[in-house]
Design a protein around this motif. Structure first.
Motif, PDB file in Angstrom:
ATOM      1  N   LYS A  76     -74.091  70.249  42.929  1.00 22.88           N
ATOM      2  CA  LYS A  76     -74.991  69.292  41.883  1.00 22.88           C
ATOM      3  C   LYS A  76     -76.519  69.775  40.956  1.00 22.88           C
ATOM      4  CE  LYS A  76     -73.157  64.721  42.492  1.00 22.88           C
ATOM      5  NZ  LYS A  76     -74.026  63.145  43.224  1.00 22.88           N
ATOM      6  N   SER A 202     -61.774  64.601  38.290  1.00 21.89           N
ATOM      7  CA  SER A 202     -62.539  64.125  39.219  1.00 21.89           C
ATOM      8  C   SER A 202     -63.905  64.832  39.885  1.00 21.89           C
ATOM      9  CB  SER A 202     -62.265  64.306  40.877  1.00 21.89           C
ATOM     10  OG  SER A 202     -61.238  65.452  40.789  1.00 21.89           O
ATOM     11  N   ASP A 204     -65.177  65.703  37.351  1.00 21.43           N
ATOM     12  CA  ASP A 204     -66.722  65.327  36.543  1.00 21.43           C
ATOM     13  C   ASP A 204     -67.310  64.151  36.687  1.00 21.43           C
ATOM     14  OD1 ASP A 204     -66.409  66.812  34.248  1.00 21.43           O
ATOM     15  OD2 ASP A 204     -64.893  65.553  33.108  1.00 21.43           O
ATOM     16  N   ILE A 205     -66.236  63.341  37.716  1.00 17.65           N
ATOM     17  CA  ILE A 205     -67.085  61.997  37.984  1.00 17.65           C
ATOM     18  C   ILE A 205     -67.824  62.186  39.388  1.00 17.65           C
ATOM     19  CG2 ILE A 205     -66.497  59.895  39.536  1.00 17.65           C
ATOM     20  CD1 ILE A 205     -64.019  59.934  37.857  1.00 17.65           C
ATOM     21  N   CYS A 207     -70.626  64.293  39.610  1.00 20.23           N
ATOM     22  CA  CYS A 207     -71.613  64.866  38.411  1.00 20.23           C
ATOM     23  C   CYS A 207     -72.421  62.950  38.875  1.00 20.23           C
ATOM     24  CB  CYS A 207     -71.476  64.797  37.387  1.00 20.23           C
ATOM     25  SG  CYS A 207     -70.696  66.451  36.955  1.00 20.23           S
ATOM     26  N   PHE A 208     -71.754  61.538  38.851  1.00 17.98           N
ATOM     27  CA  PHE A 208     -72.382  60.323  39.374  1.00 17.98           C
ATOM     28  C   PHE A 208     -73.004  61.002  40.873  1.00 17.98           C
ATOM     29  CE2 PHE A 208     -69.868  59.577  35.782  1.00 17.98           C
ATOM     30  CZ  PHE A 208     -70.242  58.307  35.660  1.00 17.98           C
ATOM     31  N   ASP A 209     -73.750  60.159  41.140  1.00 17.20           N
ATOM     32  CA  ASP A 209     -74.130  60.269  42.291  1.00 17.20           C
ATOM     33  C   ASP A 209     -73.191  59.477  43.297  1.00 17.20           C
ATOM     34  OD1 ASP A 209     -73.782  56.477  43.263  1.00 17.20           O
ATOM     35  OD2 ASP A 209     -74.390  57.356  40.932  1.00 17.20           O
ATOM     36  N   THR A 211     -71.917  57.055  45.783  1.00 18.73           N
ATOM     37  CA  THR A 211     -71.736  56.098  45.528  1.00 18.73           C
ATOM     38  C   THR A 211     -70.572  55.519  44.365  1.00 18.73           C
ATOM     39  OG1 THR A 211     -73.452  54.975  47.108  1.00 18.73           O
ATOM     40  CG2 THR A 211     -72.059  53.439  46.218  1.00 18.73           C
ATOM     41  N   THR A 212     -71.166  56.276  43.423  1.00 19.05           N
ATOM     42  CA  THR A 212     -70.314  55.566  42.353  1.00 19.05           C
ATOM     43  C   THR A 212     -68.707  56.350  42.513  1.00 19.05           C
ATOM     44  OG1 THR A 212     -72.201  54.777  40.916  1.00 19.05           O
ATOM     45  CG2 THR A 212     -69.628  56.368  39.564  1.00 19.05           C
ATOM     46  N   VAL A 214     -66.966  57.592  44.618  1.00 22.08           N
ATOM     47  CA  VAL A 214     -66.241  57.650  45.907  1.00 22.08           C
ATOM     48  C   VAL A 214     -65.855  56.337  45.819  1.00 22.08           C
ATOM     49  CG1 VAL A 214     -66.235  56.712  48.689  1.00 22.08           C
ATOM     50  CG2 VAL A 214     -67.759  58.376  48.073  1.00 22.08           C
ATOM     51  N   SER A 216     -64.601  54.764  42.677  1.00 21.69           N
ATOM     52  CA  SER A 216     -64.101  55.241  41.321  1.00 21.69           C
ATOM     53  C   SER A 216     -62.852  55.611  41.877  1.00 21.69           C
ATOM     54  CB  SER A 216     -64.852  56.392  39.936  1.00 21.69           C
ATOM     55  OG  SER A 216     -66.360  55.873  39.863  1.00 21.69           O
TER      56      SER A 216
ATOM     57  N   PRO B  79     -72.657  49.659  41.681  1.00 22.38           N
ATOM     58  CA  PRO B  79     -73.907  49.912  42.896  1.00 22.38           C
ATOM     59  C   PRO B  79     -75.445  49.737  42.678  1.00 22.38           C
ATOM     60  CG  PRO B  79     -72.671  52.394  43.001  1.00 22.38           C
ATOM     61  CD  PRO B  79     -71.839  51.091  41.623  1.00 22.38           C
ATOM     62  N   SER B  83     -76.106  57.267  39.142  1.00 27.78           N
ATOM     63  CA  SER B  83     -76.878  58.936  38.423  1.00 27.78           C
ATOM     64  C   SER B  83     -75.981  59.339  38.372  1.00 27.78           C
ATOM     65  CB  SER B  83     -77.897  59.393  39.557  1.00 27.78           C
ATOM     66  OG  SER B  83     -77.259  59.659  40.006  1.00 27.78           O
ATOM     67  N   LEU B  84     -76.549  60.435  36.393  1.00 28.02           N
ATOM     68  CA  LEU B  84     -75.372  60.356  36.413  1.00 28.02           C
ATOM     69  C   LEU B  84     -76.359  62.607  36.207  1.00 28.02           C
ATOM     70  CD1 LEU B  84     -72.818  61.996  34.931  1.00 28.02           C
ATOM     71  CD2 LEU B  84     -73.706  60.451  32.636  1.00 28.02           C
ATOM     72  N   ASN B  85     -75.734  63.376  36.248  1.00 28.68           N
ATOM     73  CA  ASN B  85     -76.320  64.537  36.482  1.00 28.68           C
ATOM     74  C   ASN B  85     -75.171  65.649  35.239  1.00 28.68           C
ATOM     75  OD1 ASN B  85     -74.901  66.304  38.299  1.00 28.68           O
ATOM     76  ND2 ASN B  85     -76.228  67.311  38.977  1.00 28.68           N
ATOM     77  N   PHE B  88     -72.460  63.497  29.547  1.00 31.85           N
ATOM     78  CA  PHE B  88     -71.446  63.108  29.550  1.00 31.85           C
ATOM     79  C   PHE B  88     -72.011  62.079  28.180  1.00 31.85           C
ATOM     80  CE2 PHE B  88     -69.364  63.458  33.762  1.00 31.85           C
ATOM     81  CZ  PHE B  88     -69.324  64.957  33.440  1.00 31.85           C
ATOM     82  N   TYR B  99     -60.182  56.244  36.036  1.00 28.84           N
ATOM     83  CA  TYR B  99     -59.728  57.402  36.953  1.00 28.84           C
ATOM     84  C   TYR B  99     -58.137  57.095  37.986  1.00 28.84           C
ATOM     85  CZ  TYR B  99     -59.296  61.074  40.710  1.00 28.84           C
ATOM     86  OH  TYR B  99     -59.378  62.050  41.440  1.00 28.84           O
ATOM     87  N   ARG B 151     -61.950  49.214  34.680  1.00 27.18           N
ATOM     88  CA  ARG B 151     -61.052  49.595  36.009  1.00 27.18           C
ATOM     89  C   ARG B 151     -59.872  49.052  35.558  1.00 27.18           C
ATOM     90  NH1 ARG B 151     -62.505  51.341  40.858  1.00 27.18           N
ATOM     91  NH2 ARG B 151     -63.972  52.773  39.885  1.00 27.18           N
TER      92      ARG B 151
END
Lengths: 325, 251
Positions: A76, A202, A204-205, A207-209, A211-212, A214, A216, B79, B83-85, B88, B99, B151
């Motif tokens: 990250k 996955s 791409d996913i 790249c979230f924190d 918690t988000t 897992v 997902s 949650p 955060s997203l880094n 997108f 997903y 979802r």
């Protein structure tokens, strides 16, 4: 989706560029080859020296760009690549140890052992209760890198006759190319693509924190380990055959992201093509820029072209490069 | 849908404990309690993000025996912070909510279709090409809500979902959630008691890690609420509903 059209167009453009630069690279060189009436020597040079070399440059470029993309996902961190994680340097240390012991043939295996040792060390240092801390990881990478470079320099100090080849590991180059090496590296890249074929979404996913990610449905730690191993594999074989070449793994993915290719399903294929194009071009410059068949180490070209272009992008489009919280 | 018995989970010195809780389809539940009372830990346990001991039955199967992808097809979680880094766009952020329905290689026709519907429902369709990280706080929150709802799971867990969202969209969001809850279990962590009393029909109260009360609307009284929140709570009946007036300091 318009986005998919965009990446399809980019693939075509890069493929055309890659083909063009490859043809040019095969034609140009220290020895002029008359393609319409080749002598025996010219044929030897073409098939045993030049073509393997162009192929190796392309494959190493692909492998390094691919591994850079993976390191950036896993850590990250936009500054992560085979160079900054210390994997390049520890792979080179492994390779140099192999040479010192007179085990030239198994150099890539020693490089792999060195690379994985370095990576595991970095991973262990940066893991807190089974989770990787990106910042600690980068610091650990720098430490491992410095230590490995010091070890290589120390070995260079101890031994006189192996000096020239040790310099090759530190500076990088494609002089020792052969069809066998091309084939091995090609297989390693194919294998890597195959291992990760179901992980683009996955990646791409994550790249979230966490918690988000897992929640997902992504097994974050498992995916990190897998991507790490693949990245180490790609780096080790590249270093084993071409020494340490910096910057490719950073610059290619970044340029692609700036061009709005931000998903793994776009980044990976485009990095493979872009890395190959960039490296063949650099190697072509390195071996033709000086008069009378002299060569520059390719690392000098990648770092100067890459570095300047990177600097330009940083200054011009600083804001868009990346997001941190 | 969800059955919990003798659940305990540890987080450092903190201990969450739930003696018994059964949630059925159609439950629209407010999860209430002061800071550090265990609301978020409780959601983490239900979402499978936290180790616990005790019995947890989800949709008829033991939770531990469900495969990870299967669990997350049944449960989605928003949650407290996300955060997203990567830069997108909004459309892709919401799409990634799908997903668990994919084979890992790509999103299908149906995923795109559902995503478009959800984007429109949450009034973020016009933002779909914008970069997620460039949105305002409330817009981000609506996009993340859309991502979770995308979802299409039978259990939805939302940790303070209305933070930063303007009043109009708060009302729209709650109406949407209420509509969805007839076929699902929806748990919402919320601090606004007034809003909770008005909009929800079942209430879980956490006090120092324990699920202290599990009440339906008509069981709520000022006395109990005052004790849970450690402030003086009074109900004021007015026209269509009940307003909750709170006073700090000594009760």
């Amino acid at each position: 989706m318009s986005c998919d059209n965009g990446s399809a167009r980019a693939v075509v453009i890069l493929a055309v560029l890659l083909t063009a630069v490859s043809i040019l690279a095969v034609f140009k060189g220290a020895v002029r080859i008359n393609f319409f009436a080749m002598s025996e020597v010219e044929r030897e040079i073409l098939f045993y020296v030049r073509i393997p070399r162009v192929l190796l440059a392309g494959l190493v470029g692909s492998a390094l760009a691919f591994s850079g993309v993976l390191f950036q996902y896993v850590m990250k961190n936009p500054l992560a690549d085979s160079f900054t994680t210390g994997v390049s340097a520890s792979s080179a240390m492994g390779a140099v140890i192999a040479i010192m012991l007179g085990l030239g043939v198994v150099t890539p295996l020693f490089a792999l052992a060195g690379g994985i040792t370095g990576l595991v060390a970095v991973y262990r240092i940066a893991s807190v209760r089974g989770r990787v801390q990106p910042i600690t990881m980068l610091l650990a990478g720098i430490v491992i890198s410095t230590f490995s470079s010091a070890t290589i320099s120390f070995m260079k100090f101890l031994s006189d006759d192996a000096v020239s080849s040790i310099i090759f590991w530190l500076m990088g180059g494609f002089q020792s190319a052969s069809i066998r090496k091309d084939a091995v590296l090609g297989i390693v890249i194919l294998l890597s693509i195959l291992i990760l074929r179901r992980d683009y979404l996955s990646l791409d996913i994550i790249c979230f924190d966490d918690t988000t990610a897992v929640s997902s449905g992504v097994s974050v730690e498992k995916l990190r380990r897998k991507a790490f191993f693949v990245a180490a594999l790609l780096t080790a074989f590249s270093v084993g055959y071409a020494g340490i070449i910096g910057f490719v793994g950073l610059i290619i993915p970044h340029i692609l992201r700036l061009l709005r290719f931000v998903r793994a399903s776009e980044l990976v294929p485009l990095s493979l093509l872009g890395g190959a194009f960039f490296m063949i071009m650099n190697d072509l410059i390195a071996r033709t820029i000086l008069a009378e068949g002299q060569e520059l180490p390719v690392g000098i070209i990648t770092s100067s072209i890459g570095g300047l272009f990177f600097l330009y992008l940083l200054i011009k489009r600083k804001k868009e490069l990346y997001y941190f919280d | 849908m969800i059955e919990l018995r003798d659940i305990t989970a540890l987080q450092g010195d903190f201990r969450l404990s739930v003696k018994e809780l059964i949630l059925k389809k159609g439950d629209f539940v407010a999860v209430l309690g002061n800071n550090g009372s265990g609301k978020s830990t409780f959601l983490s346990v239900v979402a499978g993000l936290k180790k616990f001991s005790g019995e947890y039955i989800l949709d008829g199967s033991k939770f531990s025996e469900l495969p990870p992808m299967g669990r997350h097809r049944i449960i989605s979680l928003l949650p407290q912070q996300t955060s997203l880094n990567m830069p997108f766009d909004v459309h892709y952020v919401v799409l990634t909510g799908r997903y668990p329905h994919t084979d890992g290689r790509g999103y299908g026709e149906r995923d795109f279709q559902v995503t478009e519907e959800v984007l429109r429902k949450f009034d973020v369709w016009h933002l779909r090409e914008r970069q997620f990280n460039e949105l305002s706080g409330g817009e981000k929150q609506r996009v993340l809500l859309a991502r979770v709802i995308n979802r299409d799971s039978p259990v939805i867990l939302l940790d303070e979902p209305l933070g930063g969202i303007d009043l109009r969209h708060q009302h729209d969001t709650l109406d949407l959630l209420k509509g969805l809850s007839t076929e699902r279990v929806i748990l919402v962590v919320i601090h606004d008691i007034s809003l909770a009393v008005r909009e929800f029909d079942r209430f879980l109260f956490f006090v120092q890690g324990d699920l202290a009360h599990d009440l339906v609307k008509h069981q709520l009284d000022e006395e109990r609420l005052s004790r849970v929140f450690d402030v003086k709570v009074s109900f004021i009946r007015h026209g269509k509903g009940v307003f909750v007036y709170t006073e700090g300091g000594r009760k």
